[in-house]
Design an enzyme around this catalytic site. Structure first.
Site, PDB file in Angstrom:
ATOM      1  N   LYS A 119       0.835  -1.211   0.000  1.00  0.00           N
ATOM      2  CA  LYS A 119       0.000   0.000   0.000  1.00  0.00           C
ATOM      3  C   LYS A 119       0.867   1.258   0.000  1.00  0.00           C
ATOM      4  CE  LYS A 119      -1.204   2.698   2.969  1.00  0.00           C
ATOM      5  NZ  LYS A 119      -1.431   3.309   4.256  1.00  0.00           N
ATOM      6  N   ASP A 137      -6.017   0.851   1.150  1.00  0.00           N
ATOM      7  CA  ASP A 137      -5.964   1.079   2.600  1.00  0.00           C
ATOM      8  C   ASP A 137      -7.269   0.570   3.203  1.00  0.00           C
ATOM      9  OD1 ASP A 137      -7.887   2.932   1.981  1.00  0.00           O
ATOM     10  OD2 ASP A 137      -6.759   4.674   2.650  1.00  0.00           O
TER      11      ASP A 137
END
Ligand code: SF4
Length: 226
Positions: A119, A137
Site C-alpha cells: 500500500k 488502505d
C-alpha cells in the site's frame, strides 16, 4: 468494464470530481515518510507533524543526522512512534546504501525498503511518480468490497481484483474517490440512505432493506395498510 462498475465510477465522479491526495509533501522522500507516519493516524495530524519535521529533516541524510531520539520526539503524536522511527531510519539508510539517496520508482524496489508494504509503495508510485497503481488502505478495502468491485478481505487480493475490474487510466482517481467515500458516507457504520451509490451497491441494498423491514415491523398492521 461492466455497466454496473461504469455507473459506480460515474457517481463517484459526480460526488468527488477533483479528488486530491491529503498528505502534504514536496519530494518523493517526504511522501514516503508521510505515508509511513499515516498508518493508524489521520492525515491532518501527519501534516502537522511533517510540517515541523521536514523543516529540519526531509532527506535520507538529514534523517540519519538528526538520529533516532530526535526523530522519535517529532513523530510521537502520530502513534506507534517506535516502529515508525525504526522504519524511517531503516528506509533512509537503505535508500542511501542501495539507491544513491533517491527513492526508487518501482513497486518491487519500494517494497524492499524496511517497513514499506504494497500500500505504501503504491501511494508513493502514484503521487510521487504519477505511475498507475491501486493502493488499498482500510477505506478502499471496505468500500470496494461493499460495492462489489472486489471480493476479498485481503488488501493485496483486493488491489489485484480492482486492477482487473477497472481500466488502468481510472486507477489513481478511483482510489482517491474510494478513500474520500470511506471517510464521508461509507464509514464503518455507513450512511447508506444518504449515499448516491445505493442503487448500485449490494451491501447498501442489504442494509437498507433490512432497516426498512424492521421499521415496517414496528408499525401496527392497520397503519401499514392505511
Ligand atoms: Fe457504502 Fe452504503 Fe453507499 Fe454502499 S450504499 S457505498 S455500503 S454507504
Amino acid at each position: 468494464m461492466d455497466l454496473r462498475t461504469q455507473k459506480i465510477l460515474n457517481e463517484l465522479n459526480k460526488r468527488y470530481p477533483r479528488p486530491k491526495p491529503s498528505l502534504d509533501f514536496k519530494t518523493p522522500f517526504e511522501l514516503l515518510i508521510a505515508t509511513i507516519l499515516s498508518a493508524q493516524c489521520t492525515d491532518v495530524r501527519v501534516n502537522l507533524v511533517t510540517k515541523e519535521l521536514f523543516k529540519v529533516a526531509n532527506t535520507p541524510e538529514k534523517i540519519l543526522k538528526i538520529g533516532e531520539k530526535k526523530l522519535m520526539d517529532y513523530i510521537k503524536p502520530t502513534g506507534f512512534y517506535r516502529a515508525k522511527t525504526h522504519s524511517i531510519m531503516g528506509c533512509a539508510k537503505f535508500i542511501l546504501e542501495n539507491f544513491g539517496g533517491k527513492v526508487p520508482g518501482t513497486l518491487e524496489e519500494l517494497q524492499k525498503l524496511p517497513g514499506v508494504g504494497r500500500k505504501t509503495a503504491s501511494v508513493v508510485l502514484i503521487h510521487a511518480f504519477g505511475i498507475s497503481a491501486f493502493p488499498v488502505d482500510r477505506h478502499v478495502l471496505r468500500v470496494a468490497n461493499r460495492l462489489g468491485l472486489a471480493k476479498s478481505n485481503d488488501a493485496t487480493e483486493t488491489d489485484l481484483q480492482l486492477r482487473k475490474n477497472i481500466p488502468e487510466k481510472f486507477w489513481i482517481r478511483t482510489h482517491l474517490q474510494l478513500v474520500y467515500h470511506g471517510r464521508s458516507l461509507c464509514r464503518p457504520k455507513p450512511k447508506c440512505e444518504e449515499c448516491p451509490l445505493l442503487p448500485h451497491c449490494p451491501e447498501g441494498k442489504k442494509r437498507t432493506t433490512g432497516r426498512a423491514q424492521s421499521r415496517l415491523s414496528e408499525i401496527p398492521p392497520w397503519r401499514q395498510r392505511g
